[in-house]
Design a protein around this motif. Structure first.
Motif, PDB file in Angstrom:
ATOM      1  N   VAL A  50       0.842  -1.208   0.000  1.00  0.00           N
ATOM      2  CA  VAL A  50       0.000   0.000   0.000  1.00  0.00           C
ATOM      3  C   VAL A  50       0.876   1.256   0.000  1.00  0.00           C
ATOM      4  N   ASP A  51       0.541   2.187  -0.885  1.00  0.00           N
ATOM      5  CA  ASP A  51       1.141   3.525  -0.905  1.00  0.00           C
ATOM      6  C   ASP A  51       0.008   4.516  -0.669  1.00  0.00           C
ATOM      7  N   LEU A  52       0.189   5.428   0.265  1.00  0.00           N
ATOM      8  CA  LEU A  52      -0.803   6.505   0.397  1.00  0.00           C
ATOM      9  C   LEU A  52      -0.192   7.713   1.081  1.00  0.00           C
ATOM     10  N   ASP A  53      -0.804   8.861   0.847  1.00  0.00           N
ATOM     11  CA  ASP A  53      -0.416  10.112   1.498  1.00  0.00           C
ATOM     12  C   ASP A  53      -1.632  10.694   2.196  1.00  0.00           C
ATOM     13  N   LEU A  54      -1.395  11.293   3.340  1.00  0.00           N
ATOM     14  CA  LEU A  54      -2.470  12.008   4.034  1.00  0.00           C
ATOM     15  C   LEU A  54      -1.956  13.412   4.309  1.00  0.00           C
ATOM     16  N   ALA A  55      -2.657  14.420   3.779  1.00  0.00           N
ATOM     17  CA  ALA A  55      -2.241  15.808   4.015  1.00  0.00           C
ATOM     18  C   ALA A  55      -2.851  16.296   5.318  1.00  0.00           C
ATOM     19  N   THR A  66      -7.072   5.745  -6.661  1.00  0.00           N
ATOM     20  CA  THR A  66      -7.116   6.816  -5.667  1.00  0.00           C
ATOM     21  C   THR A  66      -7.222   8.156  -6.372  1.00  0.00           C
ATOM     22  N   GLY A  67      -7.942   9.057  -5.750  1.00  0.00           N
ATOM     23  CA  GLY A  67      -8.079  10.365  -6.361  1.00  0.00           C
ATOM     24  C   GLY A  67      -8.976  11.252  -5.536  1.00  0.00           C
ATOM     25  N   LYS A  68      -9.122  12.479  -6.012  1.00  0.00           N
ATOM     26  CA  LYS A  68     -10.009  13.406  -5.320  1.00  0.00           C
ATOM     27  C   LYS A  68     -11.417  12.842  -5.368  1.00  0.00           C
ATOM     28  N   ASP A  69     -12.145  13.152  -4.333  1.00  0.00           N
ATOM     29  CA  ASP A  69     -13.512  12.690  -4.164  1.00  0.00           C
ATOM     30  C   ASP A  69     -14.326  12.725  -5.472  1.00  0.00           C
ATOM     31  N   ALA A  70     -14.417  13.890  -6.094  1.00  0.00           N
ATOM     32  CA  ALA A  70     -15.257  14.025  -7.289  1.00  0.00           C
ATOM     33  C   ALA A  70     -14.712  13.201  -8.452  1.00  0.00           C
ATOM     34  N   GLU A  71     -13.382  13.101  -8.548  1.00  0.00           N
ATOM     35  CA  GLU A  71     -12.769  12.305  -9.621  1.00  0.00           C
ATOM     36  C   GLU A  71     -13.218  10.851  -9.553  1.00  0.00           C
ATOM     37  N   ILE A  72     -13.171  10.315  -8.343  1.00  0.00           N
ATOM     38  CA  ILE A  72     -13.509   8.903  -8.153  1.00  0.00           C
ATOM     39  C   ILE A  72     -15.001   8.667  -8.424  1.00  0.00           C
ATOM     40  N   TYR A  73     -15.829   9.567  -7.964  1.00  0.00           N
ATOM     41  CA  TYR A  73     -17.272   9.363  -8.120  1.00  0.00           C
ATOM     42  C   TYR A  73     -17.758   9.668  -9.532  1.00  0.00           C
ATOM     43  N   ASP A  74     -17.145  10.666 -10.169  1.00  0.00           N
ATOM     44  CA  ASP A  74     -17.655  11.064 -11.494  1.00  0.00           C
ATOM     45  C   ASP A  74     -16.905  10.404 -12.643  1.00  0.00           C
ATOM     46  N   HIS A  75     -15.625  10.087 -12.456  1.00  0.00           N
ATOM     47  CA  HIS A  75     -14.837   9.481 -13.542  1.00  0.00           C
ATOM     48  C   HIS A  75     -14.030   8.300 -13.034  1.00  0.00           C
ATOM     49  N   PRO A  76     -14.683   7.291 -12.489  1.00  0.00           N
ATOM     50  CA  PRO A  76     -13.890   6.136 -12.029  1.00  0.00           C
ATOM     51  C   PRO A  76     -13.228   5.462 -13.226  1.00  0.00           C
ATOM     52  N   THR A  77     -11.957   5.071 -13.089  1.00  0.00           N
ATOM     53  CA  THR A  77     -11.280   4.445 -14.230  1.00  0.00           C
ATOM     54  C   THR A  77     -10.935   2.986 -13.973  1.00  0.00           C
ATOM     55  N   HIS A  78     -10.965   2.547 -12.729  1.00  0.00           N
ATOM     56  CA  HIS A  78     -10.676   1.136 -12.457  1.00  0.00           C
ATOM     57  C   HIS A  78     -11.984   0.337 -12.491  1.00  0.00           C
ATOM     58  N   PRO A  79     -11.988  -0.794 -13.192  1.00  0.00           N
ATOM     59  CA  PRO A  79     -13.228  -1.580 -13.285  1.00  0.00           C
ATOM     60  C   PRO A  79     -13.829  -1.952 -11.924  1.00  0.00           C
ATOM     61  N   TYR A  80     -12.978  -2.133 -10.928  1.00  0.00           N
ATOM     62  CA  TYR A  80     -13.512  -2.478  -9.599  1.00  0.00           C
ATOM     63  C   TYR A  80     -14.291  -1.294  -9.010  1.00  0.00           C
ATOM     64  N   ALA A 108      -4.132  14.139  -8.830  1.00  0.00           N
ATOM     65  CA  ALA A 108      -5.589  14.074  -8.900  1.00  0.00           C
ATOM     66  C   ALA A 108      -6.150  12.664  -8.943  1.00  0.00           C
ATOM     67  N   HIS A 109      -5.477  11.762  -9.668  1.00  0.00           N
ATOM     68  CA  HIS A 109      -6.164  10.516  -9.945  1.00  0.00           C
ATOM     69  C   HIS A 109      -5.167   9.435 -10.406  1.00  0.00           C
ATOM     70  N   ASP A 110      -5.078   8.346  -9.666  1.00  0.00           N
ATOM     71  CA  ASP A 110      -4.230   7.217 -10.063  1.00  0.00           C
ATOM     72  C   ASP A 110      -5.087   5.959 -10.140  1.00  0.00           C
ATOM     73  N   SER A 111      -4.745   5.073 -11.082  1.00  0.00           N
ATOM     74  CA  SER A 111      -5.534   3.857 -11.242  1.00  0.00           C
ATOM     75  C   SER A 111      -4.627   2.684 -11.602  1.00  0.00           C
ATOM     76  N   ALA A 112      -4.762   1.575 -10.888  1.00  0.00           N
ATOM     77  CA  ALA A 112      -3.918   0.404 -11.146  1.00  0.00           C
ATOM     78  C   ALA A 112      -4.605  -0.523 -12.141  1.00  0.00           C
ATOM     79  N   CYS A 113      -4.778  -0.012 -13.383  1.00  0.00           N
ATOM     80  CA  CYS A 113      -5.372  -0.821 -14.449  1.00  0.00           C
ATOM     81  C   CYS A 113      -4.619  -0.509 -15.740  1.00  0.00           C
ATOM     82  N   HIS A 114      -4.253  -1.548 -16.498  1.00  0.00           N
ATOM     83  CA  HIS A 114      -3.534  -1.325 -17.758  1.00  0.00           C
ATOM     84  C   HIS A 114      -4.370  -0.527 -18.750  1.00  0.00           C
TER      85      HIS A 114
END
Ligand SMILES: Nc1ncnc2c1ncn2[C@@H]1O[C@H](COP(=O)(O)OP(=O)(O)O)[C@@H](O)[C@H]1O
Ligand code: SF4
Ligand SMILES: [Mg+2]
Length: 353
Positions: free
Chosen positions: A42-47, A245-259, A331-337
């Motif tokens: 796991v990699d993560l940052d908390l500001a 992982t990404g900003k709240d709106a990014e994940i909800y409005d533009h999810p890129t990982h199939p999961y 803003a947005h990272d996704s572990a999918c090819h």
């Protein structure tokens, strides 16, 4: 190295974090036959001041991650930097000082509070370990102040946990988490055990306390709809790893990982028209065991987009190419090819590989 533009200084940085539990066979002569990879890179940052929501199905390693972050357990590998210092190797006084600043709120308020202790003793217990925060003579007042802060009557300090409702017990757990005035709170599914009607009250309380006490939160849930209200950023976890992982709106409005797309398609939508037009992705198959994680992409056995490449190559948690030019790198990272491909829901979803 300079921080990428738009990224705040992290109060907590996690890199390559692993927790593997040995899997043994035999009763007398125990032999290690494998490992349960509960947290597996796991990699993560908390500001400072932000809320990072962590979401994933049961068994994906959320509680193990939480215990590692608050130092209830030591990792098998990886680093956890608090204000730049790796805390995984600390011991003695240095560890005690760090632990004071990173506190946990537990999932189940029915079992987390000792039934034989009064509420006053439960909330004040951290002062026994850290007497420097509150000398004995001040403790009663401090505990009463904390009860007040979490919305409970300060006169309740001589009562026992069974005299409270689930929501009130979670408030007691939160008061205890605040006792040492931490900077970070790791809340492990703090509302999952509560009635739906009280969940929002507890989330609102945590939200208010964040401003009042300048807290940073790691807020864990198994449901994306709960973290949406409170999170600035979200990390989606699958089989011990963060896959998007990404900003709240990014994940909800533009999810890129199939999961993530599948999890979001299961979130209840209150608007009936939106509900009718919504694509529903049903995940097939069970989550594989963390003792037997698939090769390549760990989601491939349930992924409808899976192809040959997914079985051989581990997809790194990287910025989807389509987003690189116009968004901040954080803003947005996704572990999918294939994260940059347009999201198309299949007619018959199901694993391909
Ligand atoms: N102390 C432990 N020993 C062995 N396996 C464990 C231990 N704690 C958790 N696990 C396993 O690690 C995996 C992740 O568990 P957990 O972190 O509790 O997930 P979650 O909180 O997401 O439900 C599960 O398969 C669980 O059985
Ligand atoms: S890498 Fe392949 S298996 Fe993994 S999520 Fe992407 S398409 Fe699915
Ligand atoms: Mg858990």
């Amino acid at each position: 190295m300079a921080e990428p533009a738009g990224r705040h200084e992290a109060i907590l940085e996690v890199r390559g974090l692993h927790k593997h539990y040995p899997l043994t066979q035999g009763i007398v002569l125990k032999r290690q036959v494998g490992a349960v990879r509960a947290v597996d890179g796991v990699d993560l940052d908390l500001a400072a001041g932000e809320t990072l929501g962590i979401v994933g199905e049961s068994g994906c390693g959320k509680s193990t991650l939480a215990r590692l972050l608050v130092h209830l357990e030591r990792p098998t590998a990886g680093v956890i930097r608090y204000k730049g210092e790796d805390i995984t190797k600390l011991s003695g006084r240095a560890l005690k000082a760090v632990r004071r600043n990173i506190q946990m709120v537990f999932q189940d308020p029915y079992t987390a509070l000792n039934p034989r202790m009064t509420v006053g003793d439960i909330i004040g217990e951290p002062y026994e370990i850290h007497p420097e925060v509150a000398p004995k003579g001040d403790r009663r007042q401090k505990v009463q102040d904390l009860l007040d802060v979490v919305g409970l009557n300060p006169e309740y300090l001589n009562r026992y946990p069974h005299q409270f409702s689930g929501g009130q017990r979670q408030r007691i757990g939160i008061a205890r988490g605040l006792a040492l005035r931490p900077e970070i709170i790791v809340a492990d599914e703090p509302v999952s055990a509560l009635d739906v009607s009280v969940q929002a009250q507890v989330v609102n309380l945590l939200d208010r306390l964040q401003d009042e006490f300048a807290l940073s939160y790691v807020f864990i849930a198994h449901d994306l709809s709960i973290v949406r209200h409170i999170s600035d950023r979200v990390g989606v976890m699958y089989l011990g790893r963060i896959v998007e992982t990404g900003k709240d709106a990014e994940i909800y409005d533009h999810p890129t990982h199939p999961y993530t797309q599948a999890l979001l398609s299961a979130v209840p939508v209150p608007d009936p028209t939106a509900r009718e037009h919504r694509e529903r992705i049903l995940l097939t198959g069970d989550v594989p065991s963390p003792a037997n994680i698939p090769s390549g992409c760990r989601f491939r056995t349930r992924c409808w987009k899976a192809r040959e490449r997914c079985a051989h190559e581990v997809p790194p948690l990287a910025v989807p190419a389509a987003f690189r030019d116009d968004r901040s790198p954080a803003a947005h990272d996704s572990a999918c090819h294939f994260a940059q491909e347009k999201h198309v829901v299949p007619v018959e979803p199901g694993p391909v590989v």
